[in-house]
Design a protein around this motif. Structure first.
Motif, PDB file in Angstrom:
ATOM      1  N   UNK A   1     -24.275  41.841 -40.888  1.00 30.86           N
ATOM      2  CA  UNK A   1     -24.487  40.877 -39.574  1.00 30.86           C
ATOM      3  C   UNK A   1     -22.635  40.438 -39.646  1.00 30.86           C
ATOM      4  N   UNK A   2     -22.863  41.113 -38.141  1.00 35.85           N
ATOM      5  CA  UNK A   2     -21.390  39.934 -37.189  1.00 35.85           C
ATOM      6  C   UNK A   2     -20.677  39.810 -37.987  1.00 35.85           C
ATOM      7  N   UNK A   3     -19.909  39.439 -38.557  1.00 37.64           N
ATOM      8  CA  UNK A   3     -18.861  38.189 -38.856  1.00 37.64           C
ATOM      9  C   UNK A   3     -17.882  38.070 -37.358  1.00 37.64           C
ATOM     10  N   UNK A   4     -18.339  37.020 -36.855  1.00 37.51           N
ATOM     11  CA  UNK A   4     -17.340  36.477 -35.761  1.00 37.51           C
ATOM     12  C   UNK A   4     -16.385  35.074 -36.362  1.00 37.51           C
ATOM     13  N   UNK A   5     -15.497  35.518 -35.235  1.00 37.86           N
ATOM     14  CA  UNK A   5     -14.231  34.506 -36.083  1.00 37.86           C
ATOM     15  C   UNK A   5     -14.463  32.694 -35.072  1.00 37.86           C
ATOM     16  N   UNK A   6     -15.307  32.439 -33.770  1.00 36.02           N
ATOM     17  CA  UNK A   6     -15.621  31.925 -33.088  1.00 36.02           C
ATOM     18  C   UNK A   6     -16.788  31.496 -32.586  1.00 36.02           C
ATOM     19  N   UNK A   7     -17.007  30.214 -32.928  1.00 38.93           N
ATOM     20  CA  UNK A   7     -18.401  29.855 -31.979  1.00 38.93           C
ATOM     21  C   UNK A   7     -17.936  28.480 -30.895  1.00 38.93           C
ATOM     22  N   UNK A   8     -19.032  29.123 -29.733  1.00 34.96           N
ATOM     23  CA  UNK A   8     -18.485  28.118 -28.728  1.00 34.96           C
ATOM     24  C   UNK A   8     -20.317  27.752 -28.076  1.00 34.96           C
ATOM     25  N   UNK A   9     -19.853  26.408 -27.901  1.00 33.29           N
ATOM     26  CA  UNK A   9     -21.216  25.980 -28.107  1.00 33.29           C
ATOM     27  C   UNK A   9     -21.425  25.385 -26.398  1.00 33.29           C
ATOM     28  N   UNK A  10     -22.884  25.531 -25.729  1.00 35.60           N
ATOM     29  CA  UNK A  10     -22.881  24.821 -25.167  1.00 35.60           C
ATOM     30  C   UNK A  10     -23.235  22.943 -25.543  1.00 35.60           C
ATOM     31  N   UNK A  11     -23.152  22.454 -24.075  1.00 31.78           N
ATOM     32  CA  UNK A  11     -23.329  20.689 -24.503  1.00 31.78           C
ATOM     33  C   UNK A  11     -25.093  20.372 -24.217  1.00 31.78           C
ATOM     34  N   UNK A  12     -25.236  20.171 -23.353  1.00 27.26           N
ATOM     35  CA  UNK A  12     -27.031  19.608 -22.899  1.00 27.26           C
ATOM     36  C   UNK A  12     -27.294  20.201 -23.719  1.00 27.26           C
ATOM     37  N   UNK A 100     -16.879  27.071 -40.855  1.00 27.39           N
ATOM     38  CA  UNK A 100     -15.793  27.332 -41.303  1.00 27.39           C
ATOM     39  C   UNK A 100     -15.029  28.314 -41.022  1.00 27.39           C
ATOM     40  N   UNK A 101     -15.012  28.471 -39.718  1.00 28.85           N
ATOM     41  CA  UNK A 101     -14.125  28.999 -38.166  1.00 28.85           C
ATOM     42  C   UNK A 101     -14.318  28.395 -37.452  1.00 28.85           C
ATOM     43  N   UNK A 102     -13.738  28.807 -36.320  1.00 31.40           N
ATOM     44  CA  UNK A 102     -13.088  27.755 -35.453  1.00 31.40           C
ATOM     45  C   UNK A 102     -14.159  27.942 -34.077  1.00 31.40           C
ATOM     46  N   UNK A 103     -14.703  26.537 -33.678  1.00 29.68           N
ATOM     47  CA  UNK A 103     -15.616  26.762 -32.336  1.00 29.68           C
ATOM     48  C   UNK A 103     -15.314  25.253 -31.438  1.00 29.68           C
ATOM     49  N   UNK A 104     -15.445  25.263 -30.651  1.00 26.24           N
ATOM     50  CA  UNK A 104     -15.278  24.830 -29.434  1.00 26.24           C
ATOM     51  C   UNK A 104     -16.761  24.538 -28.382  1.00 26.24           C
ATOM     52  N   UNK A 105     -16.712  23.728 -27.323  1.00 28.00           N
ATOM     53  CA  UNK A 105     -17.753  23.453 -26.158  1.00 28.00           C
ATOM     54  C   UNK A 105     -17.348  24.061 -24.881  1.00 28.00           C
ATOM     55  N   UNK A 106     -17.991  24.904 -24.493  1.00 26.51           N
ATOM     56  CA  UNK A 106     -18.072  24.878 -22.538  1.00 26.51           C
ATOM     57  C   UNK A 106     -19.745  25.069 -22.466  1.00 26.51           C
ATOM     58  N   UNK A 126     -14.356  16.464 -33.253  1.00 24.98           N
ATOM     59  CA  UNK A 126     -14.823  17.019 -33.492  1.00 24.98           C
ATOM     60  C   UNK A 126     -14.327  18.277 -32.870  1.00 24.98           C
ATOM     61  N   UNK A 127     -14.655  18.013 -31.529  1.00 20.91           N
ATOM     62  CA  UNK A 127     -14.607  18.554 -30.495  1.00 20.91           C
ATOM     63  C   UNK A 127     -13.134  18.523 -29.455  1.00 20.91           C
ATOM     64  N   UNK A 128     -12.517  17.105 -29.784  1.00 27.20           N
ATOM     65  CA  UNK A 128     -11.073  16.890 -29.786  1.00 27.20           C
ATOM     66  C   UNK A 128      -9.723  18.222 -28.651  1.00 27.20           C
ATOM     67  N   UNK A 129      -9.915  18.344 -27.592  1.00 26.94           N
ATOM     68  CA  UNK A 129      -8.934  19.163 -27.106  1.00 26.94           C
ATOM     69  C   UNK A 129      -9.398  20.594 -27.171  1.00 26.94           C
ATOM     70  N   UNK A 152     -10.464  32.597 -23.923  1.00 26.66           N
ATOM     71  CA  UNK A 152      -8.961  33.321 -24.518  1.00 26.66           C
ATOM     72  C   UNK A 152      -7.738  31.830 -24.734  1.00 26.66           C
ATOM     73  N   UNK A 153      -8.534  30.659 -24.663  1.00 27.43           N
ATOM     74  CA  UNK A 153      -7.770  29.444 -24.781  1.00 27.43           C
ATOM     75  C   UNK A 153      -7.375  29.296 -26.564  1.00 27.43           C
ATOM     76  N   UNK A 154      -8.847  29.253 -27.061  1.00 27.41           N
ATOM     77  CA  UNK A 154      -8.998  29.681 -28.449  1.00 27.41           C
ATOM     78  C   UNK A 154      -8.426  30.249 -29.126  1.00 27.41           C
TER      79      UNK A 154
END
Length: 211
Positions: A1-12, A100-106, A126-129, A152-154
């Motif tokens: 399986x592909x190893x991802x380096x970052x997870x981008x979550x939707x919010x709602x 165990x990898x970076x994550x953010x919300x978009x 957990x999502x600050x910044x 890009x920002x991450x």
């Protein structure tokens, strides 16, 4: 399986369980002006969209003008309802705690709305910044811009990231940006995500196993 380096979550609908609350309120307010719609309609045509799109659609459904205060009244009442009853998506805190990898919300929501909801369910820290909003750039899903900005920002390329979405517009936006995207199907009543998302899953426990 592909190893991802970052997870981008939707919010709602992915981090916070807001879709039914927000869409039902839109239905109730639109029906005050003669829209004659129900929650099923809203989940099909409003879910994943930004407020401007929803308002424009409502205006085509009602026989009389919608007042200029409609958006302000909606957001005021929505904030009140969120503060009373919003909950995190079941199992999402376990997912976040075990990543165990970076994550953010978009999200298509405003920065203020995202921060409010994350704060109400105890996830803001957990999502600050790491909060990205379509309102900041004036580009809306299914355009990929908010996902591209987040990646890009991450510090990652789209092919290094995995997007988690629950709406057709969100999945399309991620795909348009060259991202893999997993579709969360708890409220996918019309099965819009099957065959569209890279993979689909029905519970957060499944997601942990998949990533």
């Amino acid at each position: 399986m592909k190893k991802y380096k970052c997870i981008i979550f939707d919010c709602d609908g992915v981090l916070v369980d807001t879709e039914v609350i927000s869409n039902q309120l839109l239905v109730d307010m639109a029906n005050e002006y003669g829209a004659n719609i129900d929650l099923d309609y809203a989940m099909k045509y409003f879910k994943g969209s930004h407020f401007g799109h929803c308002l424009n659609l409502i205006k085509t459904l009602v026989p009389k003008p919608v007042p200029e205060s409609f958006e302000k009244d909606y957001r005021t009442e929505l904030d009140r309802q969120f503060r009373e009853s919003v909950e995190p998506i079941k199992g999402i805190k376990k997912v976040i705690n075990q990543l165990d990898i970076p994550f953010c919300v978009a999200s298509s929501g405003t920065i203020e709305k995202i921060r409010l909801n994350l704060g109400l369910v105890g996830l803001l820290k957990e999502f600050e910044g790491k909060i990205f909003s379509c309102y900041t750039i004036g580009k809306w899903k299914p355009e990929p811009d908010v996902f591209l900005l987040a990646a890009k920002t991450m510090g990652f390329k789209p092919e290094d990231c995995l997007v988690i979405e629950d709406s057709k517009l969100g999945v399309q936006g991620a795909k348009n940006g060259g991202f893999d995207v997993y579709g969360y199907t708890e409220h996918d009543y019309y099965k819009d995500l099957e065959g569209l998302a890279t993979k689909t899953f029905g519970s957060m426990d499944e997601l942990l196993e998949m990533i």
